[in-house]
Design an enzyme around this catalytic site. Structure first.
Site, PDB file in Angstrom:
ATOM      1  N   ARG A  84     109.299  -2.394 -35.290  1.00 42.02           N
ATOM      2  CA  ARG A  84     107.928  -2.456 -35.833  1.00 42.02           C
ATOM      3  C   ARG A  84     107.908  -3.294 -37.107  1.00 42.02           C
ATOM      4  O   ARG A  84     106.959  -4.015 -37.388  1.00 42.02           O
ATOM      5  CB  ARG A  84     107.376  -1.046 -36.113  1.00 42.02           C
ATOM      6  CG  ARG A  84     106.133  -1.049 -37.006  1.00 42.02           C
ATOM      7  CD  ARG A  84     105.254   0.187 -36.882  1.00 42.02           C
ATOM      8  NE  ARG A  84     105.987   1.429 -36.843  1.00 42.02           N
ATOM      9  CZ  ARG A  84     106.626   1.981 -37.888  1.00 42.02           C
ATOM     10  NH1 ARG A  84     106.616   1.398 -39.069  1.00 42.02           N
ATOM     11  NH2 ARG A  84     107.259   3.127 -37.751  1.00 42.02           N
ATOM     12  N   TYR A 137      81.715 -12.591 -30.773  1.00 43.56           N
ATOM     13  CA  TYR A 137      82.207 -11.876 -29.600  1.00 43.56           C
ATOM     14  C   TYR A 137      81.712 -10.424 -29.663  1.00 43.56           C
ATOM     15  O   TYR A 137      81.747  -9.798 -30.736  1.00 43.56           O
ATOM     16  CB  TYR A 137      83.744 -11.921 -29.606  1.00 43.56           C
ATOM     17  CG  TYR A 137      84.396 -10.988 -28.629  1.00 43.56           C
ATOM     18  CD1 TYR A 137      84.293 -11.209 -27.260  1.00 43.56           C
ATOM     19  CD2 TYR A 137      85.116  -9.882 -29.063  1.00 43.56           C
ATOM     20  CE1 TYR A 137      84.886 -10.346 -26.363  1.00 43.56           C
ATOM     21  CE2 TYR A 137      85.723  -9.021 -28.178  1.00 43.56           C
ATOM     22  CZ  TYR A 137      85.600  -9.249 -26.826  1.00 43.56           C
ATOM     23  OH  TYR A 137      86.196  -8.394 -25.940  1.00 43.56           O
ATOM     24  N   ASP A 207      87.507 -16.954 -36.386  1.00 43.93           N
ATOM     25  CA  ASP A 207      88.067 -16.628 -35.074  1.00 43.93           C
ATOM     26  C   ASP A 207      88.167 -17.941 -34.299  1.00 43.93           C
ATOM     27  O   ASP A 207      87.157 -18.540 -33.951  1.00 43.93           O
ATOM     28  CB  ASP A 207      87.133 -15.630 -34.376  1.00 43.93           C
ATOM     29  CG  ASP A 207      87.662 -15.173 -33.022  1.00 43.93           C
ATOM     30  OD1 ASP A 207      88.393 -15.958 -32.364  1.00 43.93           O
ATOM     31  OD2 ASP A 207      87.334 -14.054 -32.604  1.00 43.93           O
ATOM     32  N   LYS A 232      93.570 -15.130 -24.601  1.00 40.54           N
ATOM     33  CA  LYS A 232      92.745 -16.190 -23.994  1.00 40.54           C
ATOM     34  C   LYS A 232      93.557 -17.491 -23.883  1.00 40.54           C
ATOM     35  O   LYS A 232      94.550 -17.515 -23.191  1.00 40.54           O
ATOM     36  CB  LYS A 232      91.468 -16.341 -24.818  1.00 40.54           C
ATOM     37  CG  LYS A 232      90.803 -14.995 -25.198  1.00 40.54           C
ATOM     38  CD  LYS A 232      90.246 -14.249 -24.013  1.00 40.54           C
ATOM     39  CE  LYS A 232      89.787 -12.819 -24.341  1.00 40.54           C
ATOM     40  NZ  LYS A 232      88.858 -12.673 -25.450  1.00 40.54           N
TER      41      LYS A 232
HETATM   42  C1  LIG Z   1      88.449 -11.645 -26.376  1.00 36.86           C
HETATM   43  C2  LIG Z   1      88.024 -12.010 -27.733  1.00 36.86           C
HETATM   44  C3  LIG Z   1      88.331 -11.202 -28.827  1.00 36.86           C
HETATM   45  C4  LIG Z   1      89.045  -9.878 -28.670  1.00 36.86           C
HETATM   46  O1  LIG Z   1      90.372 -10.065 -28.277  1.00 36.86           O
HETATM   47  P1  LIG Z   1      91.194  -9.018 -27.361  1.00 36.86           P
HETATM   48  O2  LIG Z   1      92.496  -9.703 -27.163  1.00 36.86           O
HETATM   49  O3  LIG Z   1      90.407  -8.820 -26.110  1.00 36.86           O
HETATM   50  O4  LIG Z   1      91.284  -7.759 -28.152  1.00 36.86           O
HETATM   51  C5  LIG Z   1      87.954 -11.632 -30.086  1.00 36.86           C
HETATM   52  N1  LIG Z   1      87.291 -12.798 -30.260  1.00 36.86           N
HETATM   53  C6  LIG Z   1      86.971 -13.588 -29.231  1.00 36.86           C
HETATM   54  C7  LIG Z   1      86.257 -14.860 -29.491  1.00 36.86           C
HETATM   55  C8  LIG Z   1      87.320 -13.227 -27.930  1.00 36.86           C
HETATM   56  O5  LIG Z   1      86.988 -14.028 -26.915  1.00 36.86           O
END
Ligand SMILES: *Cc1c(COP(=O)(O)O)cnc(C)c1O
Length: 402
Positions: A84, A137, A207, A232
Site C-alpha cells: 500500500r 462527468y 480531468d 478509459k
Molecule cells: C469515467 C470517468 C470518471 C470516473 O472514473 P472511474 O474510473 O469510472 O471511477 C471521471 N471523469 C470522467 C471524465 C470519466 O469519463
C-alpha cells in the site's frame, strides 16, 4: 463599550489556524530513471516500463504481487516494505504517468473517482469552497453534490469560463473542470481557467480523461493537478479500472501521498501492468480514434436522422441529438458494430445514452440547463474500420426510423 484603541480581533485571531499538512515522501522506482529529455511523447509512451529490470533485461515491467518485502536489517529497507505504501510495479507506472503529463509525481488509484476524491479531500478540507463545472462527468457531479450535502464543502456549479469568472470573484479553494466537457464536448481554455482560479486563491484540477496527454497536457497550461479515469483511453481496452492524479508541485505530491497511504485506494500490481501495457499504444490509438471520429461527425452532420452534432475535432468522443423521427430505444437495440454500453476510450466503439447512464444522477433540470436531453447519444468511437462504423450507424437509423 469598546474603547477605540482596544485591539480589534482580526480574522487571524478569530479563526483557528489549520493544522500543518501531513506529508509523506514520494517513492520512485530505482531503475525507471528519467529517459533522454529529447524523446518525443510517442517514444515515451512505448517505453513506459521498459528497462526497469536490468537484472533480466525484461522488455516489459515485472508484476510484483508480493504485498510484503523483507528488510535487510533493523532500520533498513530495500525501498519497499508494504505494497500500500509503495510497490515496484506501481512505481514504474506512476513514474511513466508523471513524465507523460509533464509532472513530477503521479498516483495510480483503484478508479477515477478514487483519484478525484483523493485530490478533493486533500485540497479542499472540511469547510472549503469548491467551484466546479456543472457539466462534469455525472459521477464527479454526484460526488461533489454529496460533499455539499454532508456539509463538507460549499460547492458552486457553474457553466463555462463565464460561470467560472462570476463564481471566482469570491475566494475559493478548489476549481474542478473537464475540457472538453462531458457529454457536451465544450472546450474550456485551461490557461484562462488557471488564471481565474489562482486569482481567487484556488488550485485548478483538470480531468484530462477525454483528451489524454497525447492531445493536451494541462500542467503545462497552468493546472495544478491532472486527474484521469485510467479506465478509459489510458487503459484503452475496456479491461482495467484505474484512476490517476498527477502534480508538478513536490509539496502537494507529499500531501497526496500521505493521504493515499492513509486511505489506501491504491491500484493493484496486475492492474498497474495492464495500464502500462495500454500506454504503449496510446498515441497510435488516439490517432485512429480521432480520424474515425472526424469521419463519423461528418457523416452525422449530413444525416437527416440527426439534429445536432457536437465534436470538438480532437480525440474520439462525438455526441449528437437523434431527430424525433428516430426511436431512441430501437436505435440502441439496432447497432451491431457499436455496443450500447456505459464507458469510453477503448478500442471497441460504444454508444451511451447519458440521460439514463453516465448522467442519470444529475437532476433533469440541471441536465436541461446545458442542453443534455434524452435524445442525446454519446459515441466513443473505436479503432475499427470507419466504413463499418458509418454503415452500422446508417443501418441503425434506418431500422429505428418512425
Ligand atoms: C469515467 C470517468 C470518471 C470516473 O472514473 P472511474 O474510473 O469510472 O471511477 C471521471 N471523469 C470522467 C471524465 C470519466 O469519463
Amino acid at each position: 463599550m469598546t474603547s477605540p484603541s482596544a485591539p480589534q480581533p482580526t480574522a487571524q485571531t478569530e479563526c483557528p489556524q489549520p493544522p500543518a499538512a501531513r506529508t509523506f515522501p514520494v517513492h520512485h522506482h530505482p531503475t525507471s530513471s528519467a529517459p533522454d529529455p529529447q524523446l518525443r511523447l510517442e517514444t515515451l509512451l512505448v517505453r513506459s516500463g521498459t528497462g526497469t529490470d536490468p537484472a533480466t533485461g525484461a522488455i516489459t515491467t515485472p508484476i510484483h504481487l508480493s504485498t510484503a518485502y523483507g528488510h535487510p536489517g533493523l532500520g533498513e529497507s530495500t525501498g519497499y516494505d508494504y505494497t500500500r505504501t509503495a510497490s515496484p510495479t506501481r512505481d514504474v507506472l506512476q513514474d511513466a504517468l508523471a513524465r507523460l503529463e509533464g509532472g513530477t509525481a503521479a498516483f495510480a488509484l483503484s478508479s477515477g473517482m478514487a483519484a478525484l476524491e483523493l485530490v478533493t479531500r486533500t485540497l479542499a478540507p472540511h469547510g472549503s469552497r469548491i467551484v466546479a463545472l456543472r457539466d462534469l462527468y455525472g459521477g464527479s457531479f454526484r460526488f461533489l453534490e454529496v460533499l455539499a450535502e454532508e456539509g463538507a464543502a460549499d460547492v458552486d456549479f457553474v457553466l463555462g469560463l463565464e460561470g467560472l469568472r462570476g463564481a471566482l470573484a469570491d475566494p475559493a479553494d478548489l476549481v474542478i473542470i473537464e475540457t472538453p466537457t462531458n457529454p457536451m464536448m465544450e472546450e474550456i481554455s485551461i490557461p484562462e481557467a488557471a488564471e481565474l482560479a489562482h486569482a481567487a486563491g484556488a488550485k485548478l484540477v483538470v480531468d484530462n480523461t477525454f483528451y489524454t496527454p497525447v492531445v493536451q497536457r494541462p500542467l503545462e497550461l497552468g493546472a495544478d493537478v491532472v486527474v484521469h479515469s485510467g479506465t478509459k483511453y489510458l487503459g484503452g481496452h475496456n479491461d482495467v479500472m484505474a484512476g490517476v492524479a498527477v502534480v508538478a508541485d513536490d509539496a502537494l505530491a507529499e500531501q497526496l501521498n500521505y493521504r493515499l497511504n492513509t486511505t489506501g485506494a491504491t491500484l493493484g500490481p496486475f492492474d498497474c501492468f495492464l495500464l502500462l501495457r495500454g500506454l504503449k499504444t496510446l498515441a497510435l490509438r488516439m490517432e485512429r480514434h480521432e480520424a474515425n471520429a472526424t469521419a463519423i461527425a461528418q457523416f452525422l452532420r449530413s444525416s437527416p436522422y440527426v439534429t445536432r452534432v457536437l465534436y470538438p475535432g480532437r480525440s474520439g468522443m462525438v455526441s449528437f441529438d437523434l431527430a424525433e423521427s428516430v426511436d431512441v430505444a430501437r436505435f440502441l437495440k439496432s447497432v451491431r458494430v457499436f455496443t450500447f454500453a456505459e464507458s469510453l476510450g477503448g478500442v471497441e466503439s460504444l454508444v451511451t445514452c447519458p440521460s439514463v447512464q453516465t448522467h442519470a444522477d444529475v437532476p433533469v433540470e440541471v441536465r436541461a440547463s446545458y442542453g443534455l436531453s434524452d435524445r442525446l447519444m454519446r459515441l466513443s468511437v473505436g479503432i475499427e474500420h470507419v466504413d463499418d462504423l458509418i454503415a452500422d450507424l446508417a443501418q441503425a437509423f434506418e431500422a429505428a426510423g418512425v
